[in-house]
Design a protein around this motif. Structure first.
Motif, mmCIF file in Angstrom:
data_model
loop_
_atom_site.group_PDB
_atom_site.id
_atom_site.type_symbol
_atom_site.label_atom_id
_atom_site.label_comp_id
_atom_site.label_asym_id
_atom_site.label_seq_id
_atom_site.Cartn_x
_atom_site.Cartn_y
_atom_site.Cartn_z
ATOM 1 N N GLY A 197 0.705 -1.196 -0.019
ATOM 2 C CA GLY A 197 0.121 0.058 0.009
ATOM 3 C C GLY A 197 0.846 1.126 -0.072
ATOM 4 N N ILE A 198 1.988 1.131 0.746
ATOM 5 C CA ILE A 198 2.867 2.352 0.628
ATOM 6 C C ILE A 198 3.209 2.614 -0.585
ATOM 7 C CG2 ILE A 198 4.950 3.425 1.748
ATOM 8 C CD1 ILE A 198 4.129 2.147 4.439
ATOM 9 N N VAL A 199 3.879 1.733 -1.377
ATOM 10 C CA VAL A 199 4.627 1.684 -2.621
ATOM 11 C C VAL A 199 3.459 2.193 -3.784
ATOM 12 C CG1 VAL A 199 5.436 0.560 -4.613
ATOM 13 C CG2 VAL A 199 6.040 -0.281 -2.324
ATOM 14 N N VAL A 200 2.294 1.835 -3.480
ATOM 15 C CA VAL A 200 1.191 2.463 -4.701
ATOM 16 C C VAL A 200 0.848 3.700 -4.111
ATOM 17 C CG1 VAL A 200 -1.106 1.934 -5.159
ATOM 18 C CG2 VAL A 200 0.241 0.017 -4.907
ATOM 19 N N HIS A 201 0.767 3.941 -2.857
ATOM 20 C CA HIS A 201 0.494 5.342 -2.642
ATOM 21 C C HIS A 201 1.578 6.324 -3.144
ATOM 22 C CE1 HIS A 201 -0.578 8.658 0.309
ATOM 23 N NE2 HIS A 201 0.803 8.749 0.724
ATOM 24 N N LEU A 202 2.847 6.009 -2.639
ATOM 25 C CA LEU A 202 4.052 7.057 -3.386
ATOM 26 C C LEU A 202 3.781 7.048 -4.966
ATOM 27 C CD1 LEU A 202 6.856 5.638 -1.049
ATOM 28 C CD2 LEU A 202 5.811 7.779 -0.812
ATOM 29 N N GLY A 203 3.584 6.010 -5.630
ATOM 30 C CA GLY A 203 3.655 6.038 -6.921
ATOM 31 C C GLY A 203 2.541 6.999 -7.410
ATOM 32 N N VAL A 204 1.197 6.821 -6.810
ATOM 33 C CA VAL A 204 0.203 7.860 -6.974
ATOM 34 C C VAL A 204 0.409 9.150 -6.693
ATOM 35 C CG1 VAL A 204 -2.216 8.566 -6.548
ATOM 36 C CG2 VAL A 204 -1.709 5.888 -6.997
ATOM 37 N N GLN A 205 1.161 9.419 -5.580
ATOM 38 C CA GLN A 205 1.375 10.663 -5.312
ATOM 39 C C GLN A 205 2.234 11.572 -6.508
ATOM 40 O OE1 GLN A 205 -0.429 12.617 -2.827
ATOM 41 N NE2 GLN A 205 -1.213 10.501 -2.532
ATOM 42 N N LEU A 206 3.392 10.762 -6.614
ATOM 43 C CA LEU A 206 4.405 11.391 -7.609
ATOM 44 C C LEU A 206 3.763 11.522 -9.000
ATOM 45 C CD1 LEU A 206 7.376 9.104 -6.725
ATOM 46 C CD2 LEU A 206 7.198 11.845 -6.438
ATOM 47 N N THR A 207 2.787 10.671 -9.345
ATOM 48 C CA THR A 207 2.361 10.640 -10.579
ATOM 49 C C THR A 207 1.369 12.243 -10.702
ATOM 50 O OG1 THR A 207 2.163 8.498 -11.099
ATOM 51 C CG2 THR A 207 0.732 9.800 -12.468
ATOM 52 N N VAL A 208 0.610 12.272 -9.489
ATOM 53 C CA VAL A 208 -0.467 13.544 -9.533
ATOM 54 C C VAL A 208 0.578 14.797 -9.363
ATOM 55 C CG1 VAL A 208 -2.028 14.764 -8.163
ATOM 56 C CG2 VAL A 208 -2.125 12.298 -8.428
ATOM 57 N N LEU A 209 1.669 14.452 -8.585
ATOM 58 C CA LEU A 209 2.618 15.787 -8.280
ATOM 59 C C LEU A 209 2.995 16.277 -9.872
ATOM 60 C CD1 LEU A 209 4.081 17.931 -6.642
ATOM 61 C CD2 LEU A 209 5.916 16.090 -6.422
ATOM 62 N N HIS A 210 3.473 15.261 -10.597
ATOM 63 C CA HIS A 210 4.388 15.557 -11.723
ATOM 64 C C HIS A 210 3.222 16.237 -12.759
ATOM 65 C CE1 HIS A 210 6.737 15.193 -15.140
ATOM 66 N NE2 HIS A 210 5.603 14.595 -15.883
ATOM 67 N N GLY A 211 2.166 15.762 -12.695
ATOM 68 C CA GLY A 211 1.144 16.395 -13.817
ATOM 69 C C GLY A 211 0.680 17.894 -13.242
ATOM 70 N N MET A 212 0.698 18.133 -11.933
ATOM 71 C CA MET A 212 0.584 19.230 -11.396
ATOM 72 C C MET A 212 1.528 20.314 -11.688
ATOM 73 S SD MET A 212 -2.190 20.745 -9.495
ATOM 74 C CE MET A 212 -2.580 22.069 -8.625
ATOM 75 N N VAL A 213 2.691 20.034 -11.529
ATOM 76 C CA VAL A 213 3.855 20.860 -11.804
ATOM 77 C C VAL A 213 3.760 21.163 -13.167
ATOM 78 C CG1 VAL A 213 6.362 20.931 -11.844
ATOM 79 C CG2 VAL A 213 5.239 19.924 -9.851
ATOM 80 N N GLU A 214 3.401 20.133 -14.280
ATOM 81 C CA GLU A 214 3.673 20.225 -15.486
ATOM 82 C C GLU A 214 2.572 21.415 -15.787
ATOM 83 O OE1 GLU A 214 5.580 19.486 -18.152
ATOM 84 O OE2 GLU A 214 7.087 18.595 -16.557
ATOM 85 N N ARG A 215 1.393 21.459 -15.545
ATOM 86 C CA ARG A 215 0.090 22.254 -15.767
ATOM 87 C C ARG A 215 0.519 23.478 -15.382
ATOM 88 N NH1 ARG A 215 -2.523 17.575 -14.489
ATOM 89 N NH2 ARG A 215 -3.179 18.536 -12.660
ATOM 90 N N THR A 216 0.991 23.539 -14.031
ATOM 91 C CA THR A 216 1.083 25.056 -13.436
ATOM 92 C C THR A 216 2.333 25.623 -14.063
ATOM 93 O OG1 THR A 216 0.190 24.002 -11.285
ATOM 94 C CG2 THR A 216 1.387 26.071 -11.112
ATOM 95 N N THR A 217 3.352 24.955 -14.350
ATOM 96 C CA THR A 217 4.417 25.431 -14.888
ATOM 97 C C THR A 217 4.149 25.990 -16.280
ATOM 98 O OG1 THR A 217 6.006 24.168 -13.677
ATOM 99 C CG2 THR A 217 6.914 25.243 -15.838
ATOM 100 N N ALA A 218 3.120 25.538 -17.086
ATOM 101 C CA ALA A 218 2.997 25.819 -18.498
ATOM 102 C C ALA A 218 2.057 27.258 -18.204
ATOM 103 C CB ALA A 218 2.069 24.792 -19.184
ATOM 104 N N ALA A 219 1.095 27.093 -17.262
ATOM 105 C CA ALA A 219 0.448 28.454 -17.106
ATOM 106 C C ALA A 219 0.992 29.587 -16.745
ATOM 107 C CB ALA A 219 -0.903 28.103 -15.991
ATOM 108 N N HIS A 220 1.907 29.365 -15.631
ATOM 109 C CA HIS A 220 2.670 30.726 -15.311
ATOM 110 C C HIS A 220 3.841 31.203 -16.623
ATOM 111 C CE1 HIS A 220 2.622 28.972 -10.930
ATOM 112 N NE2 HIS A 220 1.415 29.357 -11.462
ATOM 113 N N ARG A 221 4.113 30.043 -17.324
ATOM 114 C CA ARG A 221 4.932 30.663 -18.452
ATOM 115 C C ARG A 221 4.118 31.530 -19.460
ATOM 116 N NH1 ARG A 221 8.650 24.998 -19.563
ATOM 117 N NH2 ARG A 221 10.104 25.465 -17.906
ATOM 118 N N THR A 222 2.857 31.117 -19.524
ATOM 119 C CA THR A 222 1.894 32.020 -20.491
ATOM 120 C C THR A 222 1.733 33.233 -19.990
ATOM 121 O OG1 THR A 222 0.773 29.898 -21.095
ATOM 122 C CG2 THR A 222 -0.169 31.982 -21.416
ATOM 123 N N TRP A 223 1.703 33.258 -18.646
ATOM 124 C CA TRP A 223 1.671 34.763 -18.085
ATOM 125 C C TRP A 223 2.843 35.520 -18.368
ATOM 126 C CZ3 TRP A 223 -0.565 33.096 -12.704
ATOM 127 C CH2 TRP A 223 -1.655 32.544 -12.589
#
Length: 514
Positions: A379-405
């Motif tokens: 469960g801990i391994v799956v949890h870490l994998g999920v958190q990293l995946t969501v974090l990566h997508g969040m950072v990508e989208r946020t960075t793209a939006a800020h670069r547009t600004w």
């Protein structure tokens, strides 16, 4: 109602929280806690990217102390704790990377000291596991290096609750009293209303339960809350028409506080949405939300286990109660969601949940222990994998939006928008910060001007309105030149045209009359 600055020896024995392995919280922190704090800091620097631009709310907080741009409108719900936190960097440097590094290091150090407060209340391995759980959540890693208040409310809540339990157990522990006051002030300094919600169980125990009544402890808690909220209260009378009016304005800015079932909204936001308002769309994948269902089950297990252990009940139930009250307004009283709102609840749940996991894998039932241990590890391994995946997508989208600004700001400079200047319209606050301009709005939560005032300003300094290609522009933009920049319709005042660089039409894609 009688209070006593001291408790009897019998009371001390009844309330005392025995030290674990003879450790005291004044000793240097255990290596495991330090390792978790360092790993958390490095994870922020590696995964969130120091160069990621500032978000909307961040530009508001940073602009209050920055020399890069004029201060943005400071709406009623906000408090100035974050602005003071970033002032050592933002007051002299416009480097976002440097600010991110400062906040990452600061947040890692704060996590270490907050966990250290709990030494002796729980074993060191439980503290390290609890810290790792909190630090591994994508929302914690994402907001740790940001100029936002929620992480700091969470740290203050964790440390204040630990200090409260220590001071209750030992009436001579003056460091715990000061720690309670300081961390209560930290919470109120960042978000006064959150500080009140989070500390409600502590206040209730001190006032309503006879054996918990301690005058010094009550004064430390109330004094800390008052000290942290003092500036916010004074500002309410100076700039917002009084405390009641500021609270009313703050409620209106959040859609009106009242009964709103936002549990499903919070679940939708777990997939990587900074703000879910309105919160529509499909639920994230079940793997993304699974930990959210497991968390209350582990909290309940922690409570059950604690009740059966001598000296463990209060140190488990108190943080669980504070976590519950910290979450109430964001689960039931507002009509939208943001994952960061629940950071204080997650921080307070972390240690009891870690203790519950420890109980599962060390339970005396030898036949089931290997199976349970494997399931927990999986469960801990799956949890870490999920958190990293969501974090990566969040950072990508946020960075793209800020670069547009940032790109819009570059083109606005070419259109003649340089300080002093003014921006209005959609996303005017963050783009104005990137451009170095002031911002103004005639409606909405950030109303700080009128159409007449904007028209008058436009005659004196370069002004632009940001809108959509199909939206109807405000009346004060009549006669302004229209451009399209990064899909945004920009209407530029004649005053800006005086600064416009030669060849700007090729950069903006041409112009026309608004």
């Amino acid at each position: 109602m009688a209070y006593s600055s001291n408790v009897t020896r019998a009371s001390v024995r009844r309330l005392a929280v025995p030290s674990v392995a003879g450790e005291s919280w004044r000793d240097s922190g255990p290596p495991l806690i330090a390792f978790v704090a360092v790993a958390f800091t490095l994870a922020q620097l590696a995964l969130v990217r120091p160069g990621m631009g500032l978000g909307w709310d961040e530009t508001v907080y940073v602009s209050q102390v920055s020399g890069h741009a004029p201060a943005a409108y400071f709406s009623a719900p906000r408090a100035r704790g974050v602005s003071l936190l970033v002032a050592p960097i933002a007051s002299w440097s416009s480097s976002t990377a440097l600010l991110r590094v400062w906040l990452a290091v600061l947040s890692g150090a704060a996590l270490y000291f907050a966990l250290r407060v709990w030494r002796g209340l729980f074993p060191g391995r439980v503290l390290a596991l609890g810290g790792a759980f909190f630090a591994s959540l994508w929302v914690t890693v994402f907001y740790g290096p940001q100029a936002m208040p929620n992480y700091w409310v969470a740290i203050g809540a964790l440390a204040a609750t630990g200090c409260f339990l220590r001071a209750q157990a030992d009436s001579t522990d003056r460091a715990a009293l000061w720690g309670l006051a300081a961390n209560a002030a930290l919470m109120a300094w960042m978000r006064p209303t959150d500080a009140v919600w989070t500390t409600l169980p502590l206040l209730a125990l001190l006032v309503l339960v006879r054996r918990w009544r301690r005058l010094l402890l009550l004064l430390a808690l109330l004094g800390g809350l008052a000290a942290g909220a003092l500036e916010w209260i004074v500002e309410a009378y100076v700039a917002y028409g009084g405390l009641a009016q500021r609270l009313s304005d703050g409620s209106r800015a959040q859609g009106g506080l009242g009964w709103h079932l936002a549990v499903l909204d919070q679940m939708r936001s777990l997939g990587g949405r900074a703000l879910c308002r309105p919160c529509t769309g499909a639920m994230p994948h079940p793997l993304v939300t699974a930990w959210w269902f497991v968390l209350p089950l582990l909290a309940a297990l922690a409570a059950v286990v604690a009740v059966g252990r001598t000296g463990r009940t209060s140190r488990t139930l108190v943080p669980l109660a504070c976590a519950a009250t910290a979450a109430i307004p964001y689960l039931f009283l507002i009509g939208y969601a943001a994952p960061r709102f629940l950071l204080p609840a997650y921080a307070l749940l972390a240690i009891p949940v870690a203790d519950a996991l420890r109980h599962l894998v060390t339970a005396p039932d030898g036949s089931r222990r290997p199976i349970v241990s494997v399931l927990v590890a999986l469960g801990i391994v799956v949890h870490l994998g999920v958190q990293l995946t969501v974090l990566h997508g969040m950072v990508e989208r946020t960075t793209a939006a800020h670069r547009t600004w940032s790109r819009i700001a570059v083109d606005l400079h070419r259109l003649g928008l340089r300080s002093p200047c003014l921006l209005t319209g959609q996303e005017a606050i963050p783009i104005a910060f990137y451009t170095g301009c002031s911002s103004a709005a005639t409606s909405g939560n950030n109303t700080n001007s009128t159409a007449a005032e904007i028209a008058d300003t436009a005659r004196r300094v370069p002004t632009a309105h940001l809108g959509t290609t199909t939206g109807r522009p405000p009346s004060y933009t009549r006669g302004w030149t229209a451009y399209t920049v990064e899909g945004v319709r920009v209407l530029v005042s004649p005053k800006a045209g005086e600064r416009e660089e030669h060849g700007v039409a090729s950069v903006t894609g041409g112009g026309g009359r608004g």
